[in-house]
Motif scaffolding. Structure first.
Motif, PDB file in Angstrom:
ATOM      1  N   SER A   1       0.877  -1.333   0.124  1.00 24.38           N
ATOM      2  CA  SER A   1       0.029  -0.063  -0.058  1.00 24.38           C
ATOM      3  C   SER A   1       0.773   1.176  -0.170  1.00 24.38           C
ATOM      4  N   TRP A   2       2.144   1.240   0.089  1.00 25.06           N
ATOM      5  CA  TRP A   2       2.927   2.395  -0.097  1.00 25.06           C
ATOM      6  C   TRP A   2       3.827   2.574  -1.279  1.00 25.06           C
ATOM      7  N   ALA A   3       4.101   1.432  -1.996  1.00 24.17           N
ATOM      8  CA  ALA A   3       5.168   1.562  -2.938  1.00 24.17           C
ATOM      9  C   ALA A   3       4.574   1.675  -4.484  1.00 24.17           C
ATOM     10  N   PRO A   4       4.821   2.801  -4.870  1.00 24.29           N
ATOM     11  CA  PRO A   4       4.239   3.013  -6.470  1.00 24.29           C
ATOM     12  C   PRO A   4       4.756   2.020  -7.284  1.00 24.29           C
ATOM     13  N   PRO A   5       3.959   1.312  -8.414  1.00 23.64           N
ATOM     14  CA  PRO A   5       4.945   0.251  -8.867  1.00 23.64           C
ATOM     15  C   PRO A   5       6.060   0.384  -9.662  1.00 23.64           C
ATOM     16  N   LEU A   6       6.157   1.632 -10.279  1.00 24.61           N
ATOM     17  CA  LEU A   6       7.407   1.797 -10.828  1.00 24.61           C
ATOM     18  C   LEU A   6       8.601   2.178 -10.016  1.00 24.61           C
ATOM     19  N   GLU A   7       8.431   2.501  -8.599  1.00 20.45           N
ATOM     20  CA  GLU A   7       9.495   2.879  -7.715  1.00 20.45           C
ATOM     21  C   GLU A   7       9.619   1.519  -6.956  1.00 20.45           C
ATOM     22  N   ARG A   8       9.079   0.503  -7.013  1.00 20.08           N
ATOM     23  CA  ARG A   8       9.291  -0.768  -6.491  1.00 20.08           C
ATOM     24  C   ARG A   8      10.700  -1.094  -5.999  1.00 20.08           C
TER      25      ARG A   8
ATOM     26  N   LEU B   1      15.229   1.649 -13.645  1.00 28.24           N
ATOM     27  CA  LEU B   1      15.648   2.310 -14.762  1.00 28.24           C
ATOM     28  C   LEU B   1      15.187   1.581 -16.021  1.00 28.24           C
ATOM     29  N   LEU B   2      15.688   0.566 -16.276  1.00 30.40           N
ATOM     30  CA  LEU B   2      15.151  -0.528 -17.329  1.00 30.40           C
ATOM     31  C   LEU B   2      13.834  -0.463 -17.399  1.00 30.40           C
ATOM     32  N   ARG B   3      13.012  -0.447 -16.525  1.00 32.10           N
ATOM     33  CA  ARG B   3      11.385  -0.675 -16.505  1.00 32.10           C
ATOM     34  C   ARG B   3      10.908   0.680 -16.857  1.00 32.10           C
ATOM     35  N   GLU B   4      11.307   1.550 -16.319  1.00 29.49           N
ATOM     36  CA  GLU B   4      10.616   3.194 -16.546  1.00 29.49           C
ATOM     37  C   GLU B   4      11.153   3.738 -17.694  1.00 29.49           C
ATOM     38  N   LYS B   5      12.575   3.701 -18.050  1.00 29.86           N
ATOM     39  CA  LYS B   5      13.162   4.679 -19.036  1.00 29.86           C
ATOM     40  C   LYS B   5      13.133   3.794 -20.502  1.00 29.86           C
ATOM     41  N   TYR B   6      13.670   2.495 -20.253  1.00 33.93           N
ATOM     42  CA  TYR B   6      13.740   1.663 -21.429  1.00 33.93           C
ATOM     43  C   TYR B   6      12.612   0.828 -21.850  1.00 33.93           C
ATOM     44  N   LEU B   7      11.559   0.984 -20.916  1.00 41.66           N
ATOM     45  CA  LEU B   7      10.297   0.318 -21.169  1.00 41.66           C
ATOM     46  C   LEU B   7      10.461  -1.236 -21.327  1.00 41.66           C
TER      47      LEU B   7
ATOM     48  N   ARG C   1      10.236  -5.329 -20.303  1.00 38.86           N
ATOM     49  CA  ARG C   1       9.079  -5.612 -19.581  1.00 38.86           C
ATOM     50  C   ARG C   1       9.709  -6.134 -18.209  1.00 38.86           C
ATOM     51  N   THR C   2       8.916  -5.994 -17.168  1.00 36.39           N
ATOM     52  CA  THR C   2       9.211  -6.284 -15.763  1.00 36.39           C
ATOM     53  C   THR C   2       9.835  -7.833 -15.800  1.00 36.39           C
ATOM     54  N   VAL C   3       9.184  -8.836 -16.449  1.00 37.87           N
ATOM     55  CA  VAL C   3       9.410 -10.046 -16.238  1.00 37.87           C
ATOM     56  C   VAL C   3      10.802 -10.372 -16.882  1.00 37.87           C
ATOM     57  N   ILE C   4      11.286  -9.742 -17.746  1.00 39.14           N
ATOM     58  CA  ILE C   4      12.503  -9.715 -18.492  1.00 39.14           C
ATOM     59  C   ILE C   4      13.542  -9.223 -17.490  1.00 39.14           C
ATOM     60  N   VAL C   5      13.240  -8.222 -16.440  1.00 44.04           N
ATOM     61  CA  VAL C   5      14.293  -7.624 -15.855  1.00 44.04           C
ATOM     62  C   VAL C   5      14.323  -8.623 -14.548  1.00 44.04           C
ATOM     63  N   ARG C   6      13.324  -9.175 -14.065  1.00 42.34           N
ATOM     64  CA  ARG C   6      13.212 -10.070 -12.977  1.00 42.34           C
ATOM     65  C   ARG C   6      14.024 -11.160 -13.250  1.00 42.34           C
ATOM     66  N   LYS C   7      13.862 -11.839 -14.410  1.00 38.16           N
ATOM     67  CA  LYS C   7      14.749 -13.018 -14.665  1.00 38.16           C
ATOM     68  C   LYS C   7      16.075 -12.677 -14.844  1.00 38.16           C
TER      69      LYS C   7
ATOM     70  N   ILE D   1      22.284  -8.983  -6.496  1.00 40.51           N
ATOM     71  CA  ILE D   1      21.481  -8.620  -7.716  1.00 40.51           C
ATOM     72  C   ILE D   1      20.131  -9.296  -7.684  1.00 40.51           C
ATOM     73  N   SER D   2      20.249 -10.333  -7.280  1.00 40.35           N
ATOM     74  CA  SER D   2      18.921 -11.155  -7.327  1.00 40.35           C
ATOM     75  C   SER D   2      17.738 -10.566  -6.246  1.00 40.35           C
ATOM     76  N   ALA D   3      18.049  -9.503  -5.613  1.00 36.08           N
ATOM     77  CA  ALA D   3      17.194  -8.739  -4.930  1.00 36.08           C
ATOM     78  C   ALA D   3      16.145  -8.052  -5.479  1.00 36.08           C
ATOM     79  N   SER D   4      16.594  -7.620  -6.793  1.00 44.22           N
ATOM     80  CA  SER D   4      15.428  -6.970  -7.599  1.00 44.22           C
ATOM     81  C   SER D   4      14.918  -8.039  -8.724  1.00 44.22           C
ATOM     82  N   GLY D   5      15.254  -9.559  -8.470  1.00 46.06           N
ATOM     83  CA  GLY D   5      14.843 -10.506  -9.287  1.00 46.06           C
ATOM     84  C   GLY D   5      13.770 -11.010  -8.533  1.00 46.06           C
ATOM     85  N   PHE D   6      13.716 -12.404  -8.569  1.00 43.72           N
ATOM     86  CA  PHE D   6      12.592 -13.267  -7.837  1.00 43.72           C
ATOM     87  C   PHE D   6      12.242 -12.383  -6.333  1.00 43.72           C
ATOM     88  N   ASN D   7      13.165 -11.832  -5.808  1.00 42.52           N
ATOM     89  CA  ASN D   7      12.843 -11.289  -4.442  1.00 42.52           C
ATOM     90  C   ASN D   7      11.557 -10.411  -4.275  1.00 42.52           C
TER      91      ASN D   7
END
Length: 468
Positions: free
Chosen positions: A162-169, A326-332, A334-340, A380-386
């Motif tokens: 309830s606090w984090a805007p999706p693109l700032e997650r 940055l990759l999700r917001e600026k370079y658009l 897909r979230t799934v690619i970044v996470r993997k 680095i995996s903190a922004s992956g599956f975590n």
């Protein structure tokens, strides 16, 4: 006039970053209290070896400093008992994972997180008393600490829903959760110094005091959601709530358990989380032992060097969080690619360097370097599956984290015990086996997540009224 900018409310001095830093301090406390025993343990044991022989595999690196007259007691526990004492924390920790996610949803995350860590603080202050009463009592206290701390991650995930805007997650969550690494980084060397200059009991008293201070700040400055926050600006409130309105399901009481448990993307996180933690926890609890028994570092050096891997992990997790968003917001991308991508780098990388560490022999610079790089890449995996839970079901993120973290706690219970069983005679080939097992599990987890992971909100997570 109040022309509210729809896009972004500035990060500086904002309430959401205030929450990120205070929760960072909370995790700092939680992890400092969790790892200080690993270092203190080295000093709590009766020295089995005779004074003149070096008891480690590799030659000692320290000019032996005369021991201060420590008044604290020492105990005669065998390596199996040590394994149980170090693993006992996780038996409590696993019990409150799913309840933690559930209660955070029902009663609010603020007090759940606060009181959970407060309990850990109180039992930490009782550790020296418990150790004097016997190994059984110490194990019981550690289990109780685990029960208190078990709610922390699920509660915080629920809070961020309830606090984090999706693109700032990625940014907000990595700031928040890297408090854990930071706690480890500070607690390991500091515990070593405290053991050296005072004695091991003070490790528990000093960190306990820091924890009490945190609880006071948390109670005063944090609220469950933006709408109930006392000092938040209108602009920020509008911004956060606007960014989340399509992602959250309005009803609190209905939880789609069957859909959750049938969800393949969730099991992908479970497997990744389990694998990652196997390496993380085995190292977390046994690195000081390895440094002492194999590489022959004294307790003072031990804490410093055991902390290096987590320092790297903390830095790369923070940088990774910035990069991921940055990759999700600026370079658009897909979230799934970044996470993997972040998961693969953050799990295969550590596996490679962990195995390498087993082959460095007594070249301790190389050994420490390999272990440090291994752990750092893990960050680095903190922004992956975590944080993928928040991508696939923000409304139920706390519960999902409770589920994955329950499975991911098992390595903490069995990893160190298995490792200590495999390293009975403390030889380098024995430790190589331990490292190989970790690496294999890690690589499997990365592959599984890459095949089955997803990056978008799952259909069962938004339906509220129209239940099939």
């Amino acid at each position: 006039g109040s022309h509210v900018k729809k896009e972004v409310s500035p990060a500086c001095c904002s309430s959401r970053y205030g929450l990120a830093f205070l929760s960072c301090y909370g995790f700092f406390v939680a992890y400092a209290l969790r790892v200080n025993l690993s270092v203190a343990m080295v000093d709590m044991l009766k020295n089995r070896s005779s004074a003149n022989t070096s008891s480690s595999v590799c030659p000692h690196h320290s000019n032996p400093v005369p021991k201060h007259n420590h008044t604290a007691s020492v105990y005669d526990w065998d390596s199996e008992t040590q394994g149980w004492i170090l693993g006992s924390f996780f038996y409590g920790y696993i019990l409150t994972q799913i309840p933690g996610g559930y209660f955070a949803r029902k009663y609010g995350a603020k007090w759940l997180f606060g009181i959970g860590i407060l309990c850990t603080v109180i039992f930490t202050l009782l550790t020296p008393v418990a150790a004097d009463l016997g190994a059984g009592y110490l194990i019981a206290v550690r289990v109780l600490e685990g029960i208190g701390e078990g709610v922390s991650f699920p509660a915080m995930h629920a809070m961020w829903a309830s606090w984090a805007p999706p693109l700032e997650r990625s940014r907000l969550l990595t700031v928040s959760y890297t408090g854990a690494q930071l706690g480890t980084v500070v607690a390991l060397p500091l515990s070593g110094q405290i053991c050296f200059y005072l004695d091991w009991t003070y490790v528990f008293y000093i960190f306990g005091a820091v924890g009490l201070l945190w609880f006071f700040l948390w109670a005063c400055f944090v609220s469950n959601n933006p709408s109930s926050h006392k000092r938040i600006t209108e602009a920020e409130k509008t911004y956060i709530m606007g960014s989340l309105k399509n992602e959250l399901s309005p009803t609190t009481d209905y939880i789609p358990w069957t859909s959750i448990l049938k969800s393949m993307p969730l099991w992908a996180i479970v497997v990744a989380h389990f694998s990652y933690n196997w390496t993380f926890y085995t190292l977390l609890t046994l690195l000081p032992t390895y440094m002492n028994d194999i590489l022959g570092f004294s307790i003072q050096q031990n804490g410093m060097l055991s902390a290096l891997p987590y320092l790297g992990c903390w830095l790369l997790a923070l940088l990774g969080g910035q990069l991921a968003d940055l990759l999700r917001e600026k370079y658009l991308i897909r979230t799934v690619i970044v996470r993997k991508a972040f998961t693969i780098v953050g799990m295969v990388g550590p596996a490679v360097f962990l195995v390498a560490a087993g082959y460095t022999g007594c070249n301790y610079v190389l050994a420490v370097a390999c272990l440090s790089i291994s752990s750092s890449l893990g960050g680095i995996s903190a922004s992956g599956f975590n944080i993928n839970h928040l991508d696939i079901a923000p409304s139920y993120a706390g519960i999902l984290l409770g589920i994955t973290n329950s499975f991911a706690t098992i390595p903490g219970m069995v990893g160190p015990v298995i490792a200590r069983t495999l390293t009975k005679s403390n030889t380098i080939p024995e430790w190589q086996i331990v490292f190989y097992i970790s690496a294999a599990i890690n690589i499997f987890g990365a592959i599984f997540f890459t095949i089955f992971g997803k990056g978008t909100v799952q259909p069962w997570a938004v339906q509220s009224i129209q239940i099939q």
